[in-house]
Motif scaffolding. Structure first.
Motif, short mmCIF file in Angstrom:
data_model
loop_
_atom_site.label_atom_id
_atom_site.label_comp_id
_atom_site.label_asym_id
_atom_site.label_seq_id
_atom_site.Cartn_x
_atom_site.Cartn_y
_atom_site.Cartn_z
N VAL A 70 33.58 -21.53 62.51
CA VAL A 70 32.68 -22.41 63.33
C VAL A 70 32.63 -23.76 62.57
O VAL A 70 32.35 -23.80 61.40
N PHE A 72 30.30 -26.93 62.14
CA PHE A 72 28.93 -27.32 62.55
C PHE A 72 28.29 -28.41 61.57
O PHE A 72 28.33 -27.99 60.20
N ARG A 172 39.12 -28.16 62.06
CA ARG A 172 37.98 -28.09 62.95
C ARG A 172 38.16 -26.78 63.66
O ARG A 172 39.16 -26.61 64.42
N ALA A 175 33.46 -24.55 68.30
CA ALA A 175 32.26 -24.95 68.24
C ALA A 175 31.35 -23.66 68.34
O ALA A 175 31.52 -22.77 68.63
N ASP A 178 30.79 -22.05 71.75
CA ASP A 178 31.82 -21.53 72.28
C ASP A 178 31.74 -19.85 71.56
O ASP A 178 32.14 -18.97 72.08
#
Ligand code: AMP
Ligand code: MN
Ligand code: MN
Ligand code: MN
Length: 292
Positions: A70, A72, A172, A175, A178
């Motif tokens: 992820v 963040f 990337r 999220a 998600d």
């Protein structure tokens, strides 16, 4: 199950960046005294059926698992999912999407390495990737050791594969919301993996934990092969402060590379903590003879 159950709910097979196939890992877990096991390959549930069947044949209680990458606050955070339905189309599809960028990233990594004179790194890393969709920095590290550029995997990370180094390519990932929803939507429980590893400021860590909880996340790893003794004390307090369920796992990748073998963590969860496995009792795949 007891808080001192020898649960190992974090490890990797050849389906991601481990060196042992799921079946061999299952045998090793059993031989090392694991009483509840989860295979948590990176961004992929393709090994779950194999792990589950191998565990069943060995009489080893099993929880499905995954470790999702992820992005963040500009950093990579890993979220472990436990006890979900590994056939659920949303998690299967979601993970397929996050894996999608790895091939192009690996080629860029190889270009960066070529610029400092390391040739053939893409092909070299690919040879180590049991699953080409999951080509990762670990596979590059193994190739660079084999090719004699470094003495061991940690040295490769230090010199070539971390931020600011020639083979580092930012990516990337999924999220946070998600990743948590894929897991919980499939009936599982989401856990923040090895929180001591991220180097967050207290403010960033507070943001991570509160957003994670707001999305439906419920657990945090306290005892892991990636934590120091001080980290375990600190995250015991964190789990209590935020009323998070506590998890435990070696993060084993390879007999040659990993500090902690599967099932061989030296520490148990503090008796003050609520273990994740108590909340997942109904999701455990018991061997044929049922709960012991
Ligand atoms: P990737 O998902 O391609 O960015 O690769 C991440 C993987 O690299 C992690 O899951 C670890 O297995 C491994 N890794 C990350 N940092 C290090 C490090 N400093 N030393 C050894 N292995 C590492
Ligand atoms: Mn890994
Ligand atoms: Mn991780
Ligand atoms: Mn891991």
């Amino acid at each position: 199950m007891h808080p001192h159950t020898n649960a190992d709910l974090h490890c990797h097979s050849t389906v991601s960046d481990g060196t042992l196939p799921p079946e061999v890992l299952a045998e090793r877990a059993k031989a090392n005294g694991v009483e509840l096991w989860a295979l948590t390959d990176h961004d992929e549930v393709g090994g779950q059926q194999r792990a589950l069947e191998a565990a069943r044949a060995l009489g080893l209680p099993y929880l499905t698992g995954v470790e999702i990458s992820v992005t963040f606050a500009g950093k990579v955070v890993h979220i472990v999912g436990l006890g979900f339905d590994h056939h659920d189309p949303r998690i299967v599809e979601g993970l397929r999407t996050t894996r999608g960028g790895r091939g192009a990233r690996a080629k860029e990594m190889a270009e960066g390495l070529a610029q400092v004179g390391i040739r053939g790194a893409y092909e070299g890393a690919l040879k180590y990737a049991g699953n080409p969709e999951l080509i990762s920095r670990t596979h590059f590290a193994r190739f660079l050791v084999e090719a004699g550029h470094c003495a061991d995997v940690p040295e490769v990370f230090r010199r070539f594969l971390t931020e600011g180094k020639p083979g580092y390519v930012p990516h990337r990932w999924a999220a946070l919301g998600d990743a948590v929803r894929w897991i919980t939507g499939a009936g599982g429980l989401a856990v923040i993996a090895h929180p001591g590893r991220y180097g967050f400021t207290p403010t960033e860590e507070y943001a991570l934990i509160t957003e994670f909880i707001a999305h439906g996340g419920r657990g945090i790893e306290v005892v892991t092969g990636s934590h120091t003794a001080a980290d375990m004390v600190q995250y015991t307090d964190t789990a209590l402060e935020f009323d998070l369920l506590a998890s435990r796992g070696s993060d084993f990748h390879s007999p040659e590379e990993s500090r902690v073998d599967v099932g061989r963590l030296g520490e148990h969860l503090s008796g003050r903590l609520k273990p994740v496995w108590n909340a997942l009792e109904h999701r455990i795949h018991w061997p044929a003879h049922g709960p012991a």
